[in-house]
Design a protein around this motif. Structure first.
Motif, PDB file in Angstrom:
ATOM      1  N   GLN A 356     -22.805   6.042 -26.604  1.00 18.03           N
ATOM      2  CA  GLN A 356     -24.103   6.699 -26.489  1.00 18.03           C
ATOM      3  C   GLN A 356     -23.950   8.006 -25.720  1.00 18.03           C
ATOM      4  O   GLN A 356     -23.110   8.135 -24.853  1.00 18.03           O
ATOM      5  CB  GLN A 356     -25.089   5.774 -25.779  1.00 18.03           C
ATOM      6  CG  GLN A 356     -25.494   4.610 -26.663  1.00 18.03           C
ATOM      7  CD  GLN A 356     -26.505   3.720 -25.974  1.00 18.03           C
ATOM      8  OE1 GLN A 356     -27.251   4.171 -25.116  1.00 18.03           O
ATOM      9  NE2 GLN A 356     -26.529   2.460 -26.354  1.00 18.03           N
ATOM     10  N   ARG A 357     -24.777   8.925 -26.037  1.00 18.93           N
ATOM     11  CA  ARG A 357     -24.790  10.208 -25.331  1.00 18.93           C
ATOM     12  C   ARG A 357     -26.121  10.348 -24.607  1.00 18.93           C
ATOM     13  O   ARG A 357     -27.161   9.913 -25.106  1.00 18.93           O
ATOM     14  CB  ARG A 357     -24.612  11.371 -26.302  1.00 18.93           C
ATOM     15  CG  ARG A 357     -23.228  11.429 -26.942  1.00 18.93           C
ATOM     16  CD  ARG A 357     -22.199  11.904 -25.918  1.00 18.93           C
ATOM     17  NE  ARG A 357     -20.874  12.057 -26.516  1.00 18.93           N
ATOM     18  CZ  ARG A 357     -19.987  11.058 -26.591  1.00 18.93           C
ATOM     19  NH1 ARG A 357     -20.306   9.853 -26.156  1.00 18.93           N
ATOM     20  NH2 ARG A 357     -18.807  11.282 -27.119  1.00 18.93           N
ATOM     21  N   LEU A 358     -26.049  10.957 -23.470  1.00 16.12           N
ATOM     22  CA  LEU A 358     -27.251  11.162 -22.668  1.00 16.12           C
ATOM     23  C   LEU A 358     -28.003  12.371 -23.205  1.00 16.12           C
ATOM     24  O   LEU A 358     -27.397  13.409 -23.469  1.00 16.12           O
ATOM     25  CB  LEU A 358     -26.813  11.421 -21.226  1.00 16.12           C
ATOM     26  CG  LEU A 358     -27.859  11.334 -20.155  1.00 16.12           C
ATOM     27  CD1 LEU A 358     -28.355   9.908 -20.007  1.00 16.12           C
ATOM     28  CD2 LEU A 358     -27.243  11.817 -18.851  1.00 16.12           C
ATOM     29  N   LYS A 360     -29.718  15.769 -23.138  1.00 16.92           N
ATOM     30  CA  LYS A 360     -29.575  16.881 -22.161  1.00 16.92           C
ATOM     31  C   LYS A 360     -30.952  17.477 -21.863  1.00 16.92           C
ATOM     32  O   LYS A 360     -31.786  17.546 -22.738  1.00 16.92           O
ATOM     33  CB  LYS A 360     -28.664  17.960 -22.740  1.00 16.92           C
ATOM     34  CG  LYS A 360     -27.224  17.528 -22.818  1.00 16.92           C
ATOM     35  CD  LYS A 360     -26.467  18.008 -21.603  1.00 16.92           C
ATOM     36  CE  LYS A 360     -25.017  17.528 -21.687  1.00 16.92           C
ATOM     37  NZ  LYS A 360     -24.232  17.919 -20.525  1.00 16.92           N
TER      38      LYS A 360
ATOM     39  N   LYS B  87     -25.416  15.749 -14.920  1.00 13.07           N
ATOM     40  CA  LYS B  87     -25.716  15.929 -16.345  1.00 13.07           C
ATOM     41  C   LYS B  87     -24.866  17.021 -16.961  1.00 13.07           C
ATOM     42  O   LYS B  87     -24.416  16.915 -18.109  1.00 13.07           O
ATOM     43  CB  LYS B  87     -27.196  16.311 -16.525  1.00 13.07           C
ATOM     44  CG  LYS B  87     -28.124  15.136 -16.595  1.00 13.07           C
ATOM     45  CD  LYS B  87     -29.500  15.626 -17.020  1.00 13.07           C
ATOM     46  CE  LYS B  87     -30.520  14.528 -16.866  1.00 13.07           C
ATOM     47  NZ  LYS B  87     -31.891  15.010 -17.114  1.00 13.07           N
ATOM     48  N   ALA B  88     -24.657  18.079 -16.172  1.00 16.34           N
ATOM     49  CA  ALA B  88     -23.850  19.188 -16.691  1.00 16.34           C
ATOM     50  C   ALA B  88     -22.383  18.789 -16.818  1.00 16.34           C
ATOM     51  O   ALA B  88     -21.658  19.308 -17.665  1.00 16.34           O
ATOM     52  CB  ALA B  88     -23.989  20.405 -15.767  1.00 16.34           C
ATOM     53  N   THR B  90     -21.071  15.624 -17.391  1.00 16.69           N
ATOM     54  CA  THR B  90     -20.708  14.552 -18.329  1.00 16.69           C
ATOM     55  C   THR B  90     -21.815  14.371 -19.349  1.00 16.69           C
ATOM     56  O   THR B  90     -22.992  14.586 -19.042  1.00 16.69           O
ATOM     57  CB  THR B  90     -20.449  13.209 -17.605  1.00 16.69           C
ATOM     58  OG1 THR B  90     -20.007  12.243 -18.570  1.00 16.69           O
ATOM     59  CG2 THR B  90     -21.701  12.685 -16.901  1.00 16.69           C
ATOM     60  N   ASP B  91     -21.445  13.981 -20.565  1.00 18.61           N
ATOM     61  CA  ASP B  91     -22.471  13.655 -21.561  1.00 18.61           C
ATOM     62  C   ASP B  91     -22.647  12.142 -21.687  1.00 18.61           C
ATOM     63  O   ASP B  91     -23.311  11.668 -22.594  1.00 18.61           O
ATOM     64  CB  ASP B  91     -22.142  14.286 -22.917  1.00 18.61           C
ATOM     65  CG  ASP B  91     -20.784  13.871 -23.439  1.00 18.61           C
ATOM     66  OD1 ASP B  91     -20.097  13.072 -22.753  1.00 18.61           O
ATOM     67  OD2 ASP B  91     -20.403  14.341 -24.520  1.00 18.61           O
ATOM     68  N   ARG B  92     -22.046  11.382 -20.781  1.00 19.96           N
ATOM     69  CA  ARG B  92     -22.199   9.928 -20.800  1.00 19.96           C
ATOM     70  C   ARG B  92     -23.340   9.500 -19.885  1.00 19.96           C
ATOM     71  O   ARG B  92     -23.695  10.207 -18.947  1.00 19.96           O
ATOM     72  CB  ARG B  92     -20.900   9.259 -20.330  1.00 19.96           C
ATOM     73  CG  ARG B  92     -19.659   9.671 -21.080  1.00 19.96           C
ATOM     74  CD  ARG B  92     -19.698   9.222 -22.524  1.00 19.96           C
ATOM     75  NE  ARG B  92     -18.496   9.674 -23.212  1.00 19.96           N
ATOM     76  CZ  ARG B  92     -17.394   8.937 -23.322  1.00 19.96           C
ATOM     77  NH1 ARG B  92     -17.334   7.735 -22.809  1.00 19.96           N
ATOM     78  NH2 ARG B  92     -16.338   9.420 -23.962  1.00 19.96           N
TER      79      ARG B  92
END
Lengths: 360, 360
Positions: A356-358, A360, B87-88, B90-92
């Protein structure tokens, strides 16, 4: 699937997979504790004051574990009687637990040697005190430790195995307060002799967990207090089955740390601490024969009730044979959940879908 | 042998084998925590004051675990900054740990909601306080408990999972002093939500042991204090790698029990106890900002050094990614020892030769 038909893997360095040189590759390595003691299951019943006489030890040994007579609460001639009765009651190996700080120590050792007890567990003292003498007499010697430091000392003294007993165990306990989960891997990595995990073990999944941590087997105390054959007073057994979480505490650390059930006597000790009592005053509060009064005579208010934290998970009194068999059956169930199915083990570690991706 | 090619067994009732209805029988059930959080490995990095900012959380999440920002030591706007930087980086998925007794609680919650943090761990307080609000906002909520009683309360409050944290854990801790080995099976049997074991876990065999006990995954603190990305002062990290057995103790039980490294400040607390100090005097000894002084500023004498018992097994500082991968690799090794070979598992329980008989 018959798990006994799965192929084997080569011997590893860690306890439950250690394979003696003579074992064929397609045969499982025997458990080192089963070999050492000559028993079927690597389950040792702790030698406990006021709870483990010949009846309990014989029942556990007959059921395939290793029963221990707890010498700490016995006059020398009482110990002799228990050893003889235990021999008459079972043809399996059993042992005696001797606390090293006991006043009658020399007499106890003499009786254990005279009566040809094959296995001796020592605890609460310096392992170098008795080990050479017992080993010279051909006995199997195990020492109970609560730290890596003492595990090393015990190995140097020549013991055949160590019990690594964690903070959660009942009765007398280590000053370091290291828990079983932390202690067992540390001890496993520090010594070469077999390691027996103790403290917090009352079901088979915990037995397996301890073997995953590196133990070769387990020592179980509180669960056997609540056995039909235990000599604990019925009122004490009943009280153990009603212990809730937080219902035991390690206390009297200035004398010798001991895990007790919270009762009126325990509250008196706490009150003494609250007024800044020193060692002498604590000794006075403790008085004499408190453990007998509580555990053997059933005075639940004024007695000293030694029991482990895991009593919060014990809810009945069972015959010792059923306890041993229950531990084995639960162990098998827990092992099958992991061992039968490599994929079920791996599944936790591989997310099946795309990561899964968070947002943005 | 490829353990991924072994046949599966039907779903069991316990954590690591729970199988959702839609999973085909020949596919392993996904780990419930991996599914819940959208992560690869069910390894959560504990949200710790002064140690776990955005750098550590992002590194752990990028490595496939779940990183948590520890809000307990952050002013609200500092927390916002850490969330944005995480958030910047990692995209997990990652989360925030919020201690419920914190003065700026409302502001913290507001920021977590505004900044769209998907996962919130709450600790040190009543789970009913925030859970409904966070759930209504669509967040995944986990509460840290040290007892079955609070595990049930958390489930009733609607959490998605609980952390069952034992006595050996660093920092603030339960009054019951229940160890991880005893607590995890009790909590597993008491609730239906996934269970995350915490306290005493710094290697992969311990991860597996906790899963044998019934946990679905683990939360790891001390091991990540000693990571390159941890914001702990280098002198504190170095001190952790030198902790010996018995080098940490649970203290200040009258205020809020906390596990600390033994140092000069700890000795002052012990001296206060020895003179029978009450709550007010203990508060005075504690003073303010002790934890920051020790863990963040590196004052090893006068600082409050929160760390777990398992620090006795931690001997180096590593990048967080290597810690995560090491836990997974060690888990696989431990699992293979058991899982690859049913016979090696059974071997401990079947003495290969005839039973030994005791000479009469």
């Amino acid at each position: 699937m018959d798990i006994n038909k799965l192929p084997t893997i080569p011997a590893g360095p860690v306890g439950y997979l250690r394979r003696p040189a003579h074992t064929p590759v397609d045969q499982p390595a025997p458990n080192p504790l089963c070999t050492l003691f000559g028993i079927r299951y690597p389950i040792v019943q702790a030698g406990m004051i006021w709870c483990s006489g010949w009846r309990l030890a014989a029942a556990v040994s007959s059921a395939g574990g290793l029963g221990l007579i707890g010498a700490g609460s016995m006059y020398p001639e009482v110990l002799r009687e228990h050893i003889r009765k235990c021999k008459a009651a079972t043809d399996r190996p059993f042992g005696v637990n001797i606390p090293l700080l006991y006043a009658d120590l020399d007499k106890h050792v003499g009786i254990v040697l005279e009566e040809e007890v094959p296995i001796v567990f020592t605890s609460a003292g310096n392992p170098a005190l008795l080990t050479p003498r017992l080993k010279a007499a051909g006995r199997t010697v195990v020492h109970v430790v609560s730290s890596v430091k003492f595990a090393r000392k015990a190995q140097e003294a020549g013991v055949d195995a160590v019990v690594a007993e964690g903070f959660e165990a009942g009765g007398h306990n280590g000053r370091e307060e290291t828990t079983t989960l932390v202690l067992v891997p540390l001890v496993r990595d520090a010594v070469q002799v077999p390691v027996i995990a103790a403290g917090g073990i009352a079901d088979g999944r915990t037995v397996l967990a301890c073997m995953v941590l590196g133990a070769d087997g387990v020592q179980v105390g509180s669960r056997f207090v609540c056995s039909a054959e235990s000599s604990a007073h019925p009122a004490f057994k009943e009280a153990v089955t009603r212990v809730e979480e937080g219902g035991t505490m390690l206390t009297l650390k200035e004398l010798a740390p001991v895990r007790l059930m919270r009762n009126a006597f325990f509250q008196e000790v706490q009150a003494a601490y609250a007024r800044g009592a020193g060692v002498d005053e604590l000794k006075q509060v403790l008085g004499r024969a408190r453990a007998k009064r509580g555990m053997f005579e059933g005075d639940l208010d004024q007695g000293e009730l030694e029991i482990g934290q895991v009593s919060a998970a014990i809810r009945n009194v069972l015959p010792a044979e059923r306890i041993v068999q229950g531990l084995v059956d639960e162990f098998h169930t827990a092992a099958a959940r992991i061992g039968l199915n490599g994929r079920s083990l791996m599944a936790p570690w591989q997310h099946p879908g795309p990561d899964q991706r968070l947002p943005k």
